[in-house]
Write a protein that holds these residues in place. Sequence first.
Motif, PDB file in Angstrom:
ATOM      1  N   ASP A 125       0.869  -1.166   0.000  1.00 44.89           N
ATOM      2  CA  ASP A 125       0.000   0.000   0.000  1.00 44.89           C
ATOM      3  C   ASP A 125       0.910   1.222   0.000  1.00 44.89           C
ATOM      4  O   ASP A 125       1.194   1.799   1.057  1.00 44.89           O
ATOM      5  CB  ASP A 125      -0.853  -0.069   1.281  1.00 44.89           C
ATOM      6  CG  ASP A 125      -2.058   0.861   1.232  1.00 44.89           C
ATOM      7  OD1 ASP A 125      -2.533   1.156   0.134  1.00 44.89           O
ATOM      8  OD2 ASP A 125      -2.537   1.260   2.313  1.00 44.89           O
ATOM      9  N   THR A 135      -1.424  -1.218  -4.086  1.00 52.00           N
ATOM     10  CA  THR A 135      -2.574  -0.304  -4.037  1.00 52.00           C
ATOM     11  C   THR A 135      -2.023   1.099  -3.771  1.00 52.00           C
ATOM     12  O   THR A 135      -1.089   1.273  -2.982  1.00 52.00           O
ATOM     13  CB  THR A 135      -3.564  -0.684  -2.914  1.00 52.00           C
ATOM     14  OG1 THR A 135      -2.859  -0.842  -1.677  1.00 52.00           O
ATOM     15  CG2 THR A 135      -4.315  -1.966  -3.245  1.00 52.00           C
ATOM     16  N   ASN A 160      -3.473   5.362  -3.344  1.00 49.99           N
ATOM     17  CA  ASN A 160      -4.641   6.226  -3.175  1.00 49.99           C
ATOM     18  C   ASN A 160      -4.143   7.667  -3.339  1.00 49.99           C
ATOM     19  O   ASN A 160      -2.917   7.901  -3.383  1.00 49.99           O
ATOM     20  CB  ASN A 160      -5.348   5.963  -1.824  1.00 49.99           C
ATOM     21  CG  ASN A 160      -4.474   6.265  -0.626  1.00 49.99           C
ATOM     22  OD1 ASN A 160      -3.736   7.255  -0.622  1.00 49.99           O
ATOM     23  ND2 ASN A 160      -4.536   5.431   0.397  1.00 49.99           N
ATOM     24  N   LYS A 212      -9.587   2.105  -8.976  1.00 49.86           N
ATOM     25  CA  LYS A 212     -10.151   2.144  -7.624  1.00 49.86           C
ATOM     26  C   LYS A 212     -11.293   3.163  -7.609  1.00 49.86           C
ATOM     27  O   LYS A 212     -11.079   4.353  -7.915  1.00 49.86           O
ATOM     28  CB  LYS A 212      -9.068   2.618  -6.658  1.00 49.86           C
ATOM     29  CG  LYS A 212      -8.906   1.754  -5.437  1.00 49.86           C
ATOM     30  CD  LYS A 212      -7.800   2.365  -4.601  1.00 49.86           C
ATOM     31  CE  LYS A 212      -7.519   1.611  -3.375  1.00 49.86           C
ATOM     32  NZ  LYS A 212      -6.616   2.367  -2.499  1.00 49.86           N
ATOM     33  N   PHE A 238     -11.554  -1.458   5.205  1.00 46.85           N
ATOM     34  CA  PHE A 238     -10.479  -0.709   5.875  1.00 46.85           C
ATOM     35  C   PHE A 238     -10.405  -1.113   7.350  1.00 46.85           C
ATOM     36  O   PHE A 238     -11.085  -0.525   8.205  1.00 46.85           O
ATOM     37  CB  PHE A 238     -10.745   0.793   5.751  1.00 46.85           C
ATOM     38  CG  PHE A 238     -10.241   1.415   4.475  1.00 46.85           C
ATOM     39  CD1 PHE A 238     -10.318   0.741   3.263  1.00 46.85           C
ATOM     40  CD2 PHE A 238      -9.686   2.695   4.475  1.00 46.85           C
ATOM     41  CE1 PHE A 238      -9.856   1.324   2.076  1.00 46.85           C
ATOM     42  CE2 PHE A 238      -9.221   3.283   3.302  1.00 46.85           C
ATOM     43  CZ  PHE A 238      -9.308   2.604   2.104  1.00 46.85           C
ATOM     44  N   ARG A 258      -8.830   1.589  10.135  1.00 45.11           N
ATOM     45  CA  ARG A 258      -9.682   2.762  10.390  1.00 45.11           C
ATOM     46  C   ARG A 258     -10.919   2.369  11.182  1.00 45.11           C
ATOM     47  O   ARG A 258     -11.425   3.170  11.976  1.00 45.11           O
ATOM     48  CB  ARG A 258     -10.075   3.440   9.073  1.00 45.11           C
ATOM     49  CG  ARG A 258      -8.878   4.067   8.377  1.00 45.11           C
ATOM     50  CD  ARG A 258      -9.305   5.015   7.297  1.00 45.11           C
ATOM     51  NE  ARG A 258      -8.183   5.305   6.400  1.00 45.11           N
ATOM     52  CZ  ARG A 258      -8.234   6.166   5.411  1.00 45.11           C
ATOM     53  NH1 ARG A 258      -9.349   6.821   5.155  1.00 45.11           N
ATOM     54  NH2 ARG A 258      -7.169   6.361   4.637  1.00 45.11           N
ATOM     55  N   ALA A 300      -7.545  -3.994   3.775  1.00 47.70           N
ATOM     56  CA  ALA A 300      -6.790  -2.746   3.623  1.00 47.70           C
ATOM     57  C   ALA A 300      -6.691  -2.028   4.967  1.00 47.70           C
ATOM     58  O   ALA A 300      -7.286  -2.468   5.956  1.00 47.70           O
ATOM     59  CB  ALA A 300      -7.473  -1.861   2.591  1.00 47.70           C
ATOM     60  N   SER A 301      -5.948  -0.927   4.964  1.00 46.78           N
ATOM     61  CA  SER A 301      -5.713  -0.168   6.195  1.00 46.78           C
ATOM     62  C   SER A 301      -5.162  -1.099   7.286  1.00 46.78           C
ATOM     63  O   SER A 301      -5.615  -1.103   8.412  1.00 46.78           O
ATOM     64  CB  SER A 301      -7.036   0.497   6.643  1.00 46.78           C
ATOM     65  OG  SER A 301      -6.831   1.352   7.728  1.00 46.78           O
ATOM     66  N   ARG A 337      -2.378  -2.291   9.858  1.00 46.32           N
ATOM     67  CA  ARG A 337      -1.482  -1.473  10.695  1.00 46.32           C
ATOM     68  C   ARG A 337      -0.310  -2.246  11.301  1.00 46.32           C
ATOM     69  O   ARG A 337       0.654  -1.658  11.749  1.00 46.32           O
ATOM     70  CB  ARG A 337      -2.287  -0.850  11.847  1.00 46.32           C
ATOM     71  CG  ARG A 337      -3.404   0.078  11.386  1.00 46.32           C
ATOM     72  CD  ARG A 337      -2.845   1.456  11.024  1.00 46.32           C
ATOM     73  NE  ARG A 337      -3.787   2.233  10.233  1.00 46.32           N
ATOM     74  CZ  ARG A 337      -4.856   2.855  10.715  1.00 46.32           C
ATOM     75  NH1 ARG A 337      -5.131   2.806  12.002  1.00 46.32           N
ATOM     76  NH2 ARG A 337      -5.641   3.514   9.915  1.00 46.32           N
TER      77      ARG A 337
HETATM   78  C1  E4P Z   1      -6.320   0.879   0.568  1.00 45.19           C
HETATM   79  O1  E4P Z   1      -6.165   0.540  -0.599  1.00 45.19           O
HETATM   80  C2  E4P Z   1      -5.890   2.154   1.150  1.00 45.19           C
HETATM   81  O2  E4P Z   1      -4.916   2.731   0.322  1.00 45.19           O
HETATM   82  C3  E4P Z   1      -5.254   2.025   2.480  1.00 45.19           C
HETATM   83  O3  E4P Z   1      -5.145   0.703   2.922  1.00 45.19           O
HETATM   84  C4  E4P Z   1      -5.697   3.039   3.495  1.00 45.19           C
HETATM   85  O4  E4P Z   1      -5.086   2.780   4.709  1.00 45.19           O
HETATM   86  P1  E4P Z   1      -4.834   3.867   5.863  1.00 45.19           P
HETATM   87  O5  E4P Z   1      -5.984   3.776   6.809  1.00 45.19           O
HETATM   88  O6  E4P Z   1      -3.551   3.420   6.491  1.00 45.19           O
HETATM   89  O7  E4P Z   1      -4.725   5.202   5.179  1.00 45.19           O
END
Ligand code: E4P
Length: 224
Positions: A12, A32, A34, A89, A135, A138, A169-170, A172
Motif C-alpha cells: 500500500d 494499491t 490512493n 479504484k 479498511f 480505520r 486494507a488499512s 497497521r
Molecule cells: C487501501 O487501498 C488504502 O490505500 C489504504 O489501505 C488506506 O489505509 P490507511 O488507513 O492506512 O490510510
Amino acid sequence: MGLRETMKIFLDTANVEQIRKAVEWGILDGVTTNPTLIAKEGRDFRQVIQEICSICKGDISAEVVSTDAAGMIKEGLEYSKYAKNVVIKCPMTAEGLKATKALADKGIKVNVTLVFSANQALLAAKAGATYVSPFVGRLDDAGQDGMELVGEICQIFRNYGFKTQVLAASIRHPMHVVQAAKLGAHVATLPFEVLEKMLRHPLTDKGLKAFLDDWEKFKHLPRK
Ligand code: E4P
C-alpha cells in the motif's frame, strides 16, 4: 472452505523504491495506491503509476478522484490505457457503484475502496468489482472490530460463490496480516513498514549471529 490458490500480498504505497525492494524479495503480488499516497511522492500521477506497473507485474490500483459516475468512468478508461495491469479504484458510493458496473462491463478490473460494512461489500460485488477493500485499521480506530468485517465479507462471498476478492486494507501491524490470512482474505495490502516487520524475528537474528560466530571460531580447526 475451498483452498485458495495463495494469499496475495500487496504493498500500500506509491513509493517505487519500496516496491522494488519487495519485488526483489520475491513476494509481491500487487500494489494499491490512493490520492494521499500519490500526493506524498510529489510526482506526476501517470508517470508514477506507469513506473509502478513496470516494476510489479501484478494488479496495481489507481484511484479516481471524480465524485460523479461519468467522471469516474472517464478517469478509469484513461488510467486503464496506462498499462495492462492497472486496476481502477472507485469509492464505495452510489456513483462509485455505477462506475464500477460500467467499467466492469467493459472488462476493466475495479477495486471498490472505503468499504466499512458487509452491505457495502455485497453491493460492490454485485456491481462486478474484482476487489473490495474493507479498511481494517480505520474501523479499529473508530472502536469497531475491523477484522470481524473481513470475516463477514469472506463468509458472504463464499456462501454465494462471488468471484470478488476480499482485499484487507488499512493494515497497521503484522497480526492484522495473520488474522486476515486465517479468515481467508484473498489479499492483504500493507505499508512497507508492516512488510518489514513480518520478516523479522529477534530469535532469527540471535540464532544467525551465534551460528556465524561459532563458524568464525571453529572453521580453522583441523577436521578428522
Ligand atoms: C487501501 O487501498 C488504502 O490505500 C489504504 O489501505 C488506506 O489505509 P490507511 O488507513 O492506512 O490510510
